[in-house]
Scaffold this motif. Structure first.
Motif, PDB file in Angstrom:
ATOM      1  N   UNK A 143       0.796  -1.236   0.000  1.00 23.60           N
ATOM      2  CA  UNK A 143       0.000   0.000   0.000  1.00 23.60           C
ATOM      3  C   UNK A 143       0.823   1.277   0.000  1.00 23.60           C
ATOM      4  N   UNK A 144       2.047   1.240   0.530  1.00 22.60           N
ATOM      5  CA  UNK A 144       2.877   2.439   0.598  1.00 22.60           C
ATOM      6  C   UNK A 144       3.845   2.453  -0.581  1.00 22.60           C
ATOM      7  N   UNK A 145       4.002   3.607  -1.229  1.00 24.02           N
ATOM      8  CA  UNK A 145       4.928   3.700  -2.348  1.00 24.02           C
ATOM      9  C   UNK A 145       5.719   4.993  -2.250  1.00 24.02           C
ATOM     10  N   UNK A 212       5.904  10.433  -1.298  1.00 21.02           N
ATOM     11  CA  UNK A 212       5.482   9.270  -0.526  1.00 21.02           C
ATOM     12  C   UNK A 212       3.964   9.217  -0.554  1.00 21.02           C
ATOM     13  N   UNK A 213       3.406   8.095  -0.949  1.00 23.62           N
ATOM     14  CA  UNK A 213       1.959   7.978  -1.052  1.00 23.62           C
ATOM     15  C   UNK A 213       1.434   6.714  -0.420  1.00 23.62           C
ATOM     16  N   UNK A 214       0.145   6.719  -0.143  1.00 24.34           N
ATOM     17  CA  UNK A 214      -0.542   5.554   0.419  1.00 24.34           C
ATOM     18  C   UNK A 214      -1.758   5.268  -0.454  1.00 24.34           C
ATOM     19  N   UNK A 215      -1.859   4.036  -0.937  1.00 29.57           N
ATOM     20  CA  UNK A 215      -2.936   3.635  -1.838  1.00 29.57           C
ATOM     21  C   UNK A 215      -4.194   3.309  -1.036  1.00 29.57           C
ATOM     22  N   UNK A 226      -0.481   6.611   7.588  1.00 33.88           N
ATOM     23  CA  UNK A 226       0.752   5.884   7.860  1.00 33.88           C
ATOM     24  C   UNK A 226       1.892   6.880   8.026  1.00 33.88           C
ATOM     25  N   UNK A 227       2.792   6.570   8.950  1.00 31.35           N
ATOM     26  CA  UNK A 227       3.911   7.463   9.225  1.00 31.35           C
ATOM     27  C   UNK A 227       5.149   7.023   8.450  1.00 31.35           C
ATOM     28  N   UNK A 250       1.051  10.293   6.160  1.00 28.09           N
ATOM     29  CA  UNK A 250       0.348  10.391   4.879  1.00 28.09           C
ATOM     30  C   UNK A 250      -1.015   9.724   5.019  1.00 28.09           C
ATOM     31  N   UNK A 251      -2.052  10.450   4.661  1.00 29.43           N
ATOM     32  CA  UNK A 251      -3.398   9.897   4.685  1.00 29.43           C
ATOM     33  C   UNK A 251      -3.595   8.919   3.532  1.00 29.43           C
TER      34      UNK A 251
END
Length: 271
Positions: A143-145, A212-215, A226-227, A250-251
């Motif tokens: 999920x995190x990229x 930094x992103x969260x899917x 996520x931190x 990041x939301x």
């Protein structure tokens, strides 16, 4: 008799980006075609990935070998399972005069890649191309990229087994910062190249950025954000690098930018 020109208006022009999705999951997007003419229009949807001449078109060297510009392939990464990455419903039908038709695009990648792409054509009467939309999407295993920097891969996948070349071997020279970002399930290297131009006035740092992103995923249903944090900051600062912010949250469905700048330290050799 009266000759009537068929005319339509599409809610999407140019590119339809499906964003990021977890490999094995799917995401959908809807666009609308409105019939602005005075007659009923039969339409059909064509995808370049399903073209009968696609195998023939692939018998050429990829663009990243034959030219300096990369990622120009219209049809990008395809699913290993043989099913279409992008699908459209309904694929054909009729739109009455003054009415609209909603079209549902589904993006369902089965493995990680940043280069899923296809081209969609809306064809009237079996021959008139009314609209062309480039479809794009990316899939991650987690999920995190993190994205940014110089690409270390190529946009066309091969079935051959190859030995990866380390970024250090791939570089011919220059001063390079290699940031290695770790998470619990994966490790990927991102190459940032910052070019500093020395001037007579006060130094202007060379700058670049990471994202930094969260899917949005069912895997993170219980978490709102996520931190993230970056390590080895004293070593980076000693070499003239500055990072802002060094940590944050990041939301889900959001992207946060990390600014990276570089000014050569006093003991740096310009040559």
């Amino acid at each position: 008799g009266h000759g009537v020109m068929p005319s339509t208006v599409c809610s999407v022009e140019g590119v339809l980006s499906m964003g990021y999705v977890i490999a094995g999951e799917k995401v959908t997007s809807t666009f609308k075609i409105r019939n602005t003419s005075t007659l009923t229009l039969p339409y059909a949807i064509r995808l370049d990935s399903l073209s009968p001449t696609r195998d023939k078109d692939q018998q050429r060297l990829p663009s990243f070998i034959t030219s300096s510009s990369q990622r120009t392939e219209i049809v990008g990464t395809q699913n290993y399972n043989g099913l279409s990455v992008f699908s459209v419903f309904p694929p054909e039908g009729e739109i009455a005069a003054g009415k609209s038709q909603d079209l549902l695009v589904t993006f369902s990648p089965d493995h990680e890649s940043l280069y899923y792409s296809d081209r969609l054509e809306v064809v009237l009467f079996g021959k008139k191309i009314a609209h062309v939309i480039n479809l794009k999407g990316a899939a991650r295993a987690y999920p995190v990229f993190v994205e940014g920097g110089i690409p270390l891969d190529v946009p066309v996948e091969s079935l051959a087994v190859t030995v990866p070349v380390s970024p250090q071997e791939a570089l011919t020279g220059g001063n390079v910062l290699l940031l290695t970002l770790h998470c619990k399930t994966a490790m990927k290297s991102i190459l940032l190249v910052l070019e500093y131009i020395e001037g007579e006035s006060s130094p202007v740092p060379a700058k670049t950025e990471l994202r930094v992103g969260v899917i949005q995923s069912t895997q993170l249903a219980s978490k709102k954000s996520l931190e993230f944090s970056l390590d080895n900051l004293p070593l980076l600062q000693h070499k003239g690098f500055a990072v802002d912010p060094v940590k944050g949250a990041v939301e889900r469905g959001q992207v946060k930018r990390i600014n990276v700048s570089w000014v050569p330290p006093a003991d740096f050799s310009v040559s």
